[in-house]
Design an enzyme around this catalytic site. Structure first.
Site, PDB file in Angstrom:
ATOM      1  N   GLN A  20       0.821  -1.200   0.000  1.00 27.34           N
ATOM      2  CA  GLN A  20       0.000   0.000   0.000  1.00 27.34           C
ATOM      3  C   GLN A  20       0.860   1.256   0.000  1.00 27.34           C
ATOM      4  O   GLN A  20       0.519   2.267  -0.634  1.00 27.34           O
ATOM      5  CB  GLN A  20      -0.923   0.009   1.224  1.00 27.34           C
ATOM      6  CG  GLN A  20      -1.958   1.128   1.218  1.00 27.34           C
ATOM      7  CD  GLN A  20      -2.965   0.989   0.097  1.00 27.34           C
ATOM      8  OE1 GLN A  20      -3.360  -0.131  -0.252  1.00 27.34           O
ATOM      9  NE2 GLN A  20      -3.383   2.106  -0.486  1.00 27.34           N
ATOM     10  N   ALA A  31      -5.558   5.024  -0.315  1.00 25.09           N
ATOM     11  CA  ALA A  31      -5.289   5.192   1.117  1.00 25.09           C
ATOM     12  C   ALA A  31      -3.797   5.225   1.408  1.00 25.09           C
ATOM     13  O   ALA A  31      -2.993   4.580   0.730  1.00 25.09           O
ATOM     14  CB  ALA A  31      -5.930   4.051   1.894  1.00 25.09           C
ATOM     15  N   HIS A  48      -7.748  -2.932   2.785  1.00 21.93           N
ATOM     16  CA  HIS A  48      -7.203  -4.118   2.126  1.00 21.93           C
ATOM     17  C   HIS A  48      -6.196  -4.835   3.027  1.00 21.93           C
ATOM     18  O   HIS A  48      -6.073  -6.056   2.968  1.00 21.93           O
ATOM     19  CB  HIS A  48      -6.545  -3.733   0.799  1.00 21.93           C
ATOM     20  CG  HIS A  48      -7.533  -3.437  -0.286  1.00 21.93           C
ATOM     21  ND1 HIS A  48      -8.114  -4.421  -1.052  1.00 21.93           N
ATOM     22  CD2 HIS A  48      -8.048  -2.261  -0.728  1.00 21.93           C
ATOM     23  CE1 HIS A  48      -8.943  -3.871  -1.930  1.00 21.93           C
ATOM     24  NE2 HIS A  48      -8.924  -2.552  -1.745  1.00 21.93           N
ATOM     25  N   GLU A 102     -17.251   4.105  -4.457  1.00 20.89           N
ATOM     26  CA  GLU A 102     -16.608   2.906  -4.976  1.00 20.89           C
ATOM     27  C   GLU A 102     -17.588   1.728  -4.914  1.00 20.89           C
ATOM     28  O   GLU A 102     -17.623   0.986  -3.926  1.00 20.89           O
ATOM     29  CB  GLU A 102     -15.333   2.565  -4.193  1.00 20.89           C
ATOM     30  CG  GLU A 102     -14.229   3.613  -4.329  1.00 20.89           C
ATOM     31  CD  GLU A 102     -12.917   3.165  -3.687  1.00 20.89           C
ATOM     32  OE1 GLU A 102     -12.892   2.045  -3.111  1.00 20.89           O
ATOM     33  OE2 GLU A 102     -11.935   3.922  -3.758  1.00 20.89           O
ATOM     34  N   HIS A 154     -16.094  -1.888  -4.076  1.00 25.74           N
ATOM     35  CA  HIS A 154     -15.332  -2.172  -2.853  1.00 25.74           C
ATOM     36  C   HIS A 154     -16.230  -2.819  -1.793  1.00 25.74           C
ATOM     37  O   HIS A 154     -17.028  -2.157  -1.138  1.00 25.74           O
ATOM     38  CB  HIS A 154     -14.726  -0.862  -2.318  1.00 25.74           C
ATOM     39  CG  HIS A 154     -13.837  -1.035  -1.131  1.00 25.74           C
ATOM     40  ND1 HIS A 154     -12.474  -0.847  -1.177  1.00 25.74           N
ATOM     41  CD2 HIS A 154     -14.107  -1.348   0.156  1.00 25.74           C
ATOM     42  CE1 HIS A 154     -11.954  -1.035   0.014  1.00 25.74           C
ATOM     43  NE2 HIS A 154     -12.934  -1.345   0.853  1.00 25.74           N
TER      44      HIS A 154
END
Length: 355
Positions: free
Chosen positions: A241, A262, A269, A325, A328
């Site tokens: 990430q 993020a 995630h 989103e 998601h």
């Protein structure tokens, strides 16, 4: 002769007195039976005292009651009081307030982490109840905090975001104000048996076990409805990430990048509870157009049945701080998912009263 008669007389008198005394004793005993007859149905306290006259009822061992209901954050009432009382009996120091708060979720998680038979979730479910009952009945020693130590001092990421104390919590709030620890890697990551638009064996195929099983059920239901769902991106490590966010920041600027990407630690995630979903109708891309497809519409209407929510819904950008989103999915469990999706609220709004 006088002595002999005296002796015989003495013997006769003694016998008569004895018979008289016995008769009197029998009458007295009969009176006691009539006036002091024991109750036909003695209370448990009387039974206990009868077996052990020296035992004080107030000193008898407390009966530990195991809650029968499944419990999680936001639950309140007598069942939660029972749960908190049970954990305090094992050595925890919870406030017995009848509210399933963060401290109670921590205790449940800590207990789960100490058992090889349980998945850590912070949810008091049927499996946890079974193990807890066995621990109580066999007097197995539990050390509070040996599975998940309580956070004493708050920790923060490099960006200044507070790090959450319980990353295993199935209802953990992970956003721009609540981050996962940099070293957190879920211990129960598995690959769900669903379709992916790629064949490589990549970490992003993974999810935590409970979420993976539920995703399989969701895909099966979508198949039965004649739809084509594909799983695109699940687990993502802190370091991965970090790389993604750095790349997006370089291309779009950090402020813009943070509306759709993020910072490390702030991504769901990393929790292993999230999967991005797509379909051939949008060329397997993760774009808002997915929400207008049959697959996207079906997912919004049915995901809660399998414990998932659309984490970043349209019109809630001010609350989530992320763009819409529709792809998601976040696993929170069936109970919470149904409440969130039916009320059209966000996870932030759902958890705002939990402390």
């Amino acid at each position: 002769m006088f002595k002999k008669r005296l002796t015989i007389s003495f013997i006769i008198v003694t016998i008569l007195c004895t018979m008289s005394a016995c008769s009197l004793f029998d009458q007295t005993f009969d009176q006691i039976d009539e006036t002091s007859e024991a109750p036909s149905n003695p209370t448990p306290e009387q039974e206990g005292n009868a077996s052990d006259p020296s035992k004080n009822p107030e000193q008898e061992e407390q009966v530990i009651l195991i809650p029968e209901d499944s419990l999680q954050k936001k639950d309140k009432g007598d069942q939660v009081i029972k749960l908190q009382t049970v954990f305090n009996h094992m050595g925890y120091e919870l406030t017995v307030n009848g509210e399933f708060d963060d401290a109670t979720a921590w205790a449940v998680t800590d207990f789960q982490l100490q058992s090889d038979l349980l998945l850590a979730s912070g949810i008091y479910d049927e499996s946890t109840k079974t193990v807890l009952k066995d621990v109580i009945e066999t007097n197995v020693a539990i050390t509070a905090g040996s599975g998940l130590p309580q956070k004493v001092e708050p920790a923060f990421t490099d960006a200044g975001t507070e790090v959450i104390a319980n990353p295993y919590d199935q209802l953990a709030l992970i956003n721009k104000e609540h981050a996962l620890p940099a070293d957190y890697i879920p211990e129960d990551l598995v690959v769900p048996n669903v379709r992916f638009p790629f064949t490589e064996d990549l970490p992003k195929k993974q999810m935590r076990e409970a979420a993976a099983k539920s995703l399989e059920k969701l895909f099966t239901a979508a198949d039965e409805a004649g739809l084509e769902l594909f799983a695109q991106s699940g687990y993502r490590s802190y370091d991965r990430q970090d790389t993604i966010f750095a790349s997006n920041s370089l291309e779009h600027g950090e402020e813009t990048a943070n509306t759709f990407s993020a910072r490390p630690g702030e991504s769901e995630h990393q929790s292993g509870l999230t999967m991005d979903i797509t379909s051939p109708k949008v060329n397997f891309d993760l774009i808002t157009d997915f929400g207008d497809t049959d697959e996207g519409k079906w997912m919004e209407e049915n995901s809660a049945k399998y414990g998932f929510i659309i984490r970043f819904p349209e019109g809630k950008e001010e609350i989530t701080k992320y763009q819409y989103e529709p792809w998601h999915l976040r696993f929170v469990g069936e109970k919470a998912a149904k409440e969130i999706m039916s009320q059209e609220i966000t996870l932030e709004e759902y958890l705002e009263t939990v402390e």
